[in-house]
Each structure stands twice: as structure tokens, then as C-alpha cells.
Scaffold this motif. Structure first.
Motif, mmCIF file in Angstrom:
data_model
loop_
_atom_site.group_PDB
_atom_site.id
_atom_site.type_symbol
_atom_site.label_atom_id
_atom_site.label_comp_id
_atom_site.label_asym_id
_atom_site.label_seq_id
_atom_site.Cartn_x
_atom_site.Cartn_y
_atom_site.Cartn_z
ATOM 1 N N SER A 16 6.588 -15.600 6.171
ATOM 2 C CA SER A 16 6.120 -14.811 7.314
ATOM 3 C C SER A 16 7.130 -13.701 7.558
ATOM 4 O O SER A 16 8.282 -13.965 7.886
ATOM 5 C CB SER A 16 6.003 -15.683 8.565
ATOM 6 O OG SER A 16 4.969 -16.614 8.418
ATOM 7 N N SER A 17 6.685 -12.449 7.379
ATOM 8 C CA SER A 17 7.620 -11.340 7.495
ATOM 9 C C SER A 17 6.881 -10.021 7.689
ATOM 10 O O SER A 17 5.775 -9.833 7.181
ATOM 11 C CB SER A 17 8.473 -11.247 6.232
ATOM 12 O OG SER A 17 9.306 -10.111 6.270
ATOM 13 N N ALA A 18 7.520 -9.106 8.379
ATOM 14 C CA ALA A 18 7.033 -7.735 8.466
ATOM 15 C C ALA A 18 7.400 -7.008 7.173
ATOM 16 O O ALA A 18 8.341 -7.406 6.480
ATOM 17 C CB ALA A 18 7.656 -7.034 9.664
ATOM 18 N N PHE A 19 6.657 -5.956 6.845
ATOM 19 C CA PHE A 19 6.942 -5.184 5.632
ATOM 20 C C PHE A 19 6.489 -3.742 5.804
ATOM 21 O O PHE A 19 5.690 -3.425 6.682
ATOM 22 C CB PHE A 19 6.249 -5.806 4.407
ATOM 23 C CG PHE A 19 4.748 -5.828 4.483
ATOM 24 C CD1 PHE A 19 3.990 -4.750 4.041
ATOM 25 C CD2 PHE A 19 4.086 -6.932 4.997
ATOM 26 C CE1 PHE A 19 2.608 -4.780 4.107
ATOM 27 C CE2 PHE A 19 2.706 -6.971 5.079
ATOM 28 C CZ PHE A 19 1.962 -5.891 4.626
ATOM 29 N N VAL A 20 7.032 -2.880 4.967
ATOM 30 C CA VAL A 20 6.558 -1.507 4.827
ATOM 31 C C VAL A 20 6.061 -1.370 3.394
ATOM 32 O O VAL A 20 6.523 -2.079 2.496
ATOM 33 C CB VAL A 20 7.650 -0.450 5.124
ATOM 34 C CG1 VAL A 20 8.059 -0.492 6.574
ATOM 35 C CG2 VAL A 20 8.853 -0.629 4.227
ATOM 36 N N TYR A 21 5.089 -0.483 3.185
ATOM 37 C CA TYR A 21 4.557 -0.319 1.840
ATOM 38 C C TYR A 21 4.260 1.148 1.548
ATOM 39 O O TYR A 21 4.055 1.951 2.456
ATOM 40 C CB TYR A 21 3.292 -1.162 1.634
ATOM 41 C CG TYR A 21 2.089 -0.699 2.411
ATOM 42 C CD1 TYR A 21 1.180 0.202 1.854
ATOM 43 C CD2 TYR A 21 1.845 -1.156 3.699
ATOM 44 C CE1 TYR A 21 0.076 0.625 2.564
ATOM 45 C CE2 TYR A 21 0.743 -0.741 4.408
ATOM 46 C CZ TYR A 21 -0.142 0.153 3.838
ATOM 47 O OH TYR A 21 -1.231 0.585 4.546
ATOM 48 N N ALA A 22 4.261 1.474 0.259
ATOM 49 C CA ALA A 22 3.902 2.803 -0.221
ATOM 50 C C ALA A 22 3.227 2.637 -1.572
ATOM 51 O O ALA A 22 3.691 1.871 -2.415
ATOM 52 C CB ALA A 22 5.139 3.686 -0.352
ATOM 53 N N GLY A 23 2.135 3.349 -1.744
ATOM 54 C CA GLY A 23 1.416 3.280 -3.003
ATOM 55 C C GLY A 23 0.874 4.643 -3.374
ATOM 56 O O GLY A 23 0.620 5.485 -2.514
ATOM 57 N N GLY A 24 0.702 4.863 -4.657
ATOM 58 C CA GLY A 24 0.147 6.121 -5.128
ATOM 59 C C GLY A 24 -0.432 5.974 -6.514
ATOM 60 O O GLY A 24 0.004 5.129 -7.286
ATOM 61 N N GLY A 25 -1.442 6.792 -6.796
ATOM 62 C CA GLY A 25 -2.070 6.740 -8.112
ATOM 63 C C GLY A 25 -3.257 7.670 -8.207
ATOM 64 O O GLY A 25 -3.251 8.764 -7.647
ATOM 65 N N TRP A 26 -4.299 7.202 -8.856
ATOM 66 C CA TRP A 26 -5.470 8.013 -9.151
ATOM 67 C C TRP A 26 -6.644 7.602 -8.287
ATOM 68 O O TRP A 26 -6.843 6.434 -7.979
ATOM 69 C CB TRP A 26 -5.852 7.864 -10.617
ATOM 70 C CG TRP A 26 -4.758 8.300 -11.513
ATOM 71 C CD1 TRP A 26 -4.535 9.553 -11.998
ATOM 72 C CD2 TRP A 26 -3.698 7.487 -12.016
ATOM 73 N NE1 TRP A 26 -3.407 9.582 -12.765
ATOM 74 C CE2 TRP A 26 -2.868 8.321 -12.803
ATOM 75 C CE3 TRP A 26 -3.348 6.141 -11.880
ATOM 76 C CZ2 TRP A 26 -1.742 7.849 -13.445
ATOM 77 C CZ3 TRP A 26 -2.224 5.683 -12.516
ATOM 78 C CH2 TRP A 26 -1.441 6.532 -13.293
ATOM 79 N N ASN A 27 -7.469 8.581 -7.949
ATOM 80 C CA ASN A 27 -8.718 8.363 -7.239
ATOM 81 C C ASN A 27 -9.846 8.697 -8.214
ATOM 82 O O ASN A 27 -10.066 9.862 -8.542
ATOM 83 C CB ASN A 27 -8.784 9.264 -6.001
ATOM 84 C CG ASN A 27 -10.049 9.039 -5.219
ATOM 85 O OD1 ASN A 27 -10.380 7.907 -4.887
ATOM 86 N ND2 ASN A 27 -10.770 10.098 -4.943
#
Length: 192
Positions: free
Chosen positions: A93-104
Motif C-alpha cells: 500500500s503506497s502512493a506513487f507518481v507515474y509517467a508514460g509515453g509512446g505511440w498513439n
């Protein structure tokens, strides 16, 4: 009698210490995780749904994975992306930050009026940034909530035939480039 209680208490404390060490070693292992979410996307034009699955590996507080989804906002598409998550705690159980990138990747829709015009679509870029929290449900599964800012781009070309008495006219072409940003709310489960 007191001596038996003392020995029992010491054995219990040794068991707890060994369990804590096993737990600490388990947290340092690289473990597979699958984040499967559904969400609501809201932007300037409308609100739509999103389905996503991000699969990868977590070690301590870091997660890296490959994601794929179905994004219904404005033009149905399939985002394919890399995602990184940074957890604030090594606990389940934890808070998190995320970042993602790629193709559409545009999922062409059959609208039934191709006889009146022809359309073609070009793929674009996809990104997603945000924060969230995982709630441990059992030792292996967890529930996840997140909120973020997302965007996708794609291009469209629509060609309409022109009435041409001379018979040698080019169709009228309309090109559009779309760069869409929106707010994303997601809920899902984490396996295993």
C-alpha cells in the motif's frame, strides 16, 4: 513455569525477526506486476472511457513496464507506451507518481459513408503523467486509483469528390492535425 514462558517468548521473537528479514529480502526482489485499469477521460470536447494494461517489473520503489490500451476520446485509438512508476514506500500500500509515453495508433472507424468521401489517419504521440495510490487487498493483489494529465495526437485526411463537368478534377482534400490533452481518472487492480 516462568522459564517456559521466557523460552516461548524468545522463540516467538526469533520467529518474528526471521519473518521480518524474509519480508525485507522479498521486497528487494524483482517482481512482476500487472496494472489493469479502466478510466474516464475528460477534455475540451467530451468525456470518454479508457481501458489500459501496464505489465512490467517492480523492485523496491521503482516499477517499469510496457502498456497498451484502448482510448475512446475523440477518435478511438490504441496507445502503446513505456511507463515508469516511483512508489513512496516499498510496502504494497503506497502512493506513487507515474509517467508514460509512446505511440498513439489510430483505430479506424467504419462510419458507413465512405462512398461520399475517403478518409485516412496517421498515428501520433501519446503521454500520461499523474499520481495514484495502491491499496493492498491481500498479500498478492491490490486495488489502484490514479489521476493524471494525458495527451494524444494523430492526423486525418478527408478527401471529397468534386463535381466536375470537364471530368478531370482532383478531389478536395482536408488535412487536420489533432493534439488533444485531457484529465484522466483511473481505477483498477494490480496482479499478482
Amino acid at each position: 513455569m516462568k522459564r517456559n514462558h521466557l523460552v516461548l517468548l524468545m522463540l516467538l521473537m526469533l520467529q518474528l525477526a526471521a519473518s521480518a528479514q524474509d519480508s525485507a529480502r522479498a521486497e528487494n526482489k524483482i517482481r512482476f506486476r500487472s496494472f489493469n485499469s479502466t478510466g474516464l477521460i475528460a477534455g475540451a470536447t467530451d468525456e470518454e472511457f479508457l481501458l489500459q494494461s501496464v505489465n512490467g517489473f517492480r523492485k523496491d520503489r521503482l516499477f517499469a513496464g510496457i502498456g497498451v490500451g484502448i482510448d475512446y476520446y475523440h477518435q478511438r485509438s490504441v496507445p502503446v507506451f513505456l511507463e515508469l512508476r516511483r512508489f513512496f514506500s516499498p510496502q504494497p500500500s503506497s502512493a506513487f507518481v507515474y509517467a508514460g509515453g509512446g505511440w498513439n495508433l489510430v483505430w479506424k472507424e467504419d462510419r458507413g459513408d465512405e462512398g461520399l468521401y475517403t478518409s485516412s489517419y496517421g498515428n501520433g504521440f501519446y503521454f500520461d503523467l499523474g499520481l495514484g495510490y495502491t491499496f493492498s487487498v491481500s498479500g498478492r493483489e491490490a486495488f489502484v486509483l490514479s489521476a493524471g494529465y494525458s495527451g494524444k495526437s494523430y492526423s486525418a485526411r478527408i478527401q471529397t469528390p468534386q463535381y466536375c463537368p470537364g471530368g478531370n478534377c482532383q478531389p478536395r482534400a482536408e488535412d487536420s492535425d489533432y493534439k488533444l490533452t485531457r484529465i484522466v481518472l483511473k481505477a483498477g487492480i494490480v496482479i499478482p
